[in-house]
Design a protein around this motif. Structure first.
Motif, mmCIF file in Angstrom:
data_model
loop_
_atom_site.group_PDB
_atom_site.id
_atom_site.type_symbol
_atom_site.label_atom_id
_atom_site.label_comp_id
_atom_site.label_asym_id
_atom_site.label_seq_id
_atom_site.Cartn_x
_atom_site.Cartn_y
_atom_site.Cartn_z
ATOM 1 N N UNK A 40 3.837 2.041 1.474
ATOM 2 C CA UNK A 40 3.131 0.855 0.449
ATOM 3 C C UNK A 40 1.398 0.339 1.159
ATOM 4 N N UNK A 41 1.648 0.433 2.283
ATOM 5 C CA UNK A 41 0.789 0.417 3.372
ATOM 6 C C UNK A 41 -0.780 1.054 2.704
ATOM 7 N N UNK A 42 -0.505 2.653 2.873
ATOM 8 C CA UNK A 42 -1.257 4.063 2.647
ATOM 9 C C UNK A 42 -1.875 3.411 1.704
ATOM 10 N N UNK A 43 -0.670 3.364 0.766
ATOM 11 C CA UNK A 43 -1.389 2.907 -1.275
ATOM 12 C C UNK A 43 -2.634 1.778 -0.917
ATOM 13 N N UNK A 44 -2.342 0.922 -0.234
ATOM 14 C CA UNK A 44 -2.731 -0.126 -0.107
ATOM 15 C C UNK A 44 -4.074 0.357 0.525
ATOM 16 N N UNK A 45 -4.365 1.325 1.669
ATOM 17 C CA UNK A 45 -4.980 1.404 2.308
ATOM 18 C C UNK A 45 -5.232 0.515 3.872
ATOM 19 N N UNK A 46 -3.878 0.761 3.935
ATOM 20 C CA UNK A 46 -4.205 -0.665 4.773
ATOM 21 C C UNK A 46 -3.375 0.005 6.402
ATOM 22 N N UNK A 47 -3.877 0.133 7.700
ATOM 23 C CA UNK A 47 -3.313 0.887 8.620
ATOM 24 C C UNK A 47 -2.283 -0.044 10.119
ATOM 25 N N UNK A 48 -1.124 0.624 9.854
ATOM 26 C CA UNK A 48 -0.179 0.325 10.861
ATOM 27 C C UNK A 48 0.197 0.835 11.557
ATOM 28 N N UNK A 49 -0.389 -0.409 13.334
ATOM 29 C CA UNK A 49 -0.142 -0.725 14.645
ATOM 30 C C UNK A 49 0.924 -0.968 15.273
ATOM 31 N N UNK A 50 1.507 -0.282 15.756
ATOM 32 C CA UNK A 50 2.632 -0.176 16.435
ATOM 33 C C UNK A 50 2.461 0.572 17.762
ATOM 34 N N UNK A 93 9.521 0.174 10.307
ATOM 35 C CA UNK A 93 9.742 1.529 9.776
ATOM 36 C C UNK A 93 10.506 2.248 8.907
ATOM 37 N N UNK A 94 10.292 1.301 7.689
ATOM 38 C CA UNK A 94 11.157 2.112 6.594
ATOM 39 C C UNK A 94 9.675 2.961 6.002
ATOM 40 N N UNK A 95 10.188 4.034 5.540
ATOM 41 C CA UNK A 95 9.162 4.641 4.794
ATOM 42 C C UNK A 95 8.505 4.752 3.211
ATOM 43 N N UNK A 96 9.394 2.924 2.389
ATOM 44 C CA UNK A 96 8.819 2.547 1.305
ATOM 45 C C UNK A 96 7.771 1.402 2.496
ATOM 46 N N UNK A 97 7.768 0.653 3.384
ATOM 47 C CA UNK A 97 6.998 0.127 3.733
ATOM 48 C C UNK A 97 5.615 0.986 3.702
ATOM 49 N N UNK A 98 5.291 2.211 4.363
ATOM 50 C CA UNK A 98 4.909 3.409 4.818
ATOM 51 C C UNK A 98 3.856 3.295 4.344
ATOM 52 N N UNK A 131 10.360 -6.668 -2.835
ATOM 53 C CA UNK A 131 9.398 -8.193 -2.800
ATOM 54 C C UNK A 131 8.846 -9.048 -1.379
ATOM 55 N N UNK A 132 9.878 -8.752 -0.493
ATOM 56 C CA UNK A 132 8.639 -8.147 0.795
ATOM 57 C C UNK A 132 7.811 -7.663 0.589
ATOM 58 N N UNK A 133 8.069 -6.670 0.627
ATOM 59 C CA UNK A 133 6.374 -5.819 0.742
ATOM 60 C C UNK A 133 5.585 -6.230 -0.546
ATOM 61 N N UNK A 134 5.923 -6.732 -1.830
ATOM 62 C CA UNK A 134 4.796 -7.564 -2.197
ATOM 63 C C UNK A 134 4.247 -8.814 -2.257
ATOM 64 N N UNK A 135 5.658 -9.030 -1.253
ATOM 65 C CA UNK A 135 4.944 -10.682 -1.289
ATOM 66 C C UNK A 135 4.182 -10.540 0.025
ATOM 67 N N UNK A 136 4.094 -9.919 1.113
ATOM 68 C CA UNK A 136 3.226 -9.759 2.417
ATOM 69 C C UNK A 136 1.869 -9.030 1.976
ATOM 70 N N UNK A 141 13.610 -1.974 2.782
ATOM 71 C CA UNK A 141 12.717 -3.267 2.925
ATOM 72 C C UNK A 141 13.157 -3.584 1.399
ATOM 73 N N UNK A 142 13.415 -5.064 0.525
ATOM 74 C CA UNK A 142 13.098 -5.526 -0.227
ATOM 75 C C UNK A 142 11.321 -5.497 -0.834
#
Length: 125
Positions: free
Chosen positions: A44-54, A37-42, A4-9, A1-2
């Motif tokens: 970023x979520x972990x660092x932001x203390x966010x939980x992903x639901x899928x 499902x990208x490792x980079x996105x996961x 900039x998309x992660x930062x924007x989200x 995932x680019x």
């Protein structure tokens, strides 16, 4: 995932909720499932203390019980109320969840509240 998309989200969500759950809604998000499902996105979520639901792969019905609950809470609580701010809404949601679990009788549970039904099952085992 680019990046900039992660930062924007994440920038759109930061500071809005103390606990944010990110999920992929039907047509509601600009990211593809591959992005989710990208490792980079996961990471970023972990660092932001966010939980992903899928849902599990190939199991699109995993979320159906929660989708049903959200429909019920909107019809029975949200659309009928007026909430002056986030805190008022949060209290109303907590109260409704308690009502739903301990008082609201459900036909599919032999006209019992979910927690009563669960206790009967546990005692029977």
């Amino acid at each position: 995932m680019p990046p900039e998309k992660v930062k924007k989200c994440l920038s759109r969500m930061s500071g809005k909720l103390s606990r944010t759950v990110l999920r992929r809604g039907k047509g509601s998000n600009p990211f593809s499932l591959v992005d989710y499902t990208s490792k980079q996105f996961k990471t970023k979520l972990d660092k932001a203390k966010m939980k992903q639901s899928m849902s599990r792969v190939g199991r699109c019905i995993d979320n159906s019980p929660m989708e049903g609950f959200w429909g019920i809470i909107k019809c029975e609580m949200y659309y009928l109320g007026k909430f002056k701010d986030y805190d008022t809404l949060a209290v109303a949601i907590e109260n409704y969840i308690h009502f739903y679990n301990y008082e609201r009788r459900q036909k599919k549970l032999n006209k019992l509240a979910p927690m009563t039904y669960r206790q009967l099952l546990e005692n029977a085992a």
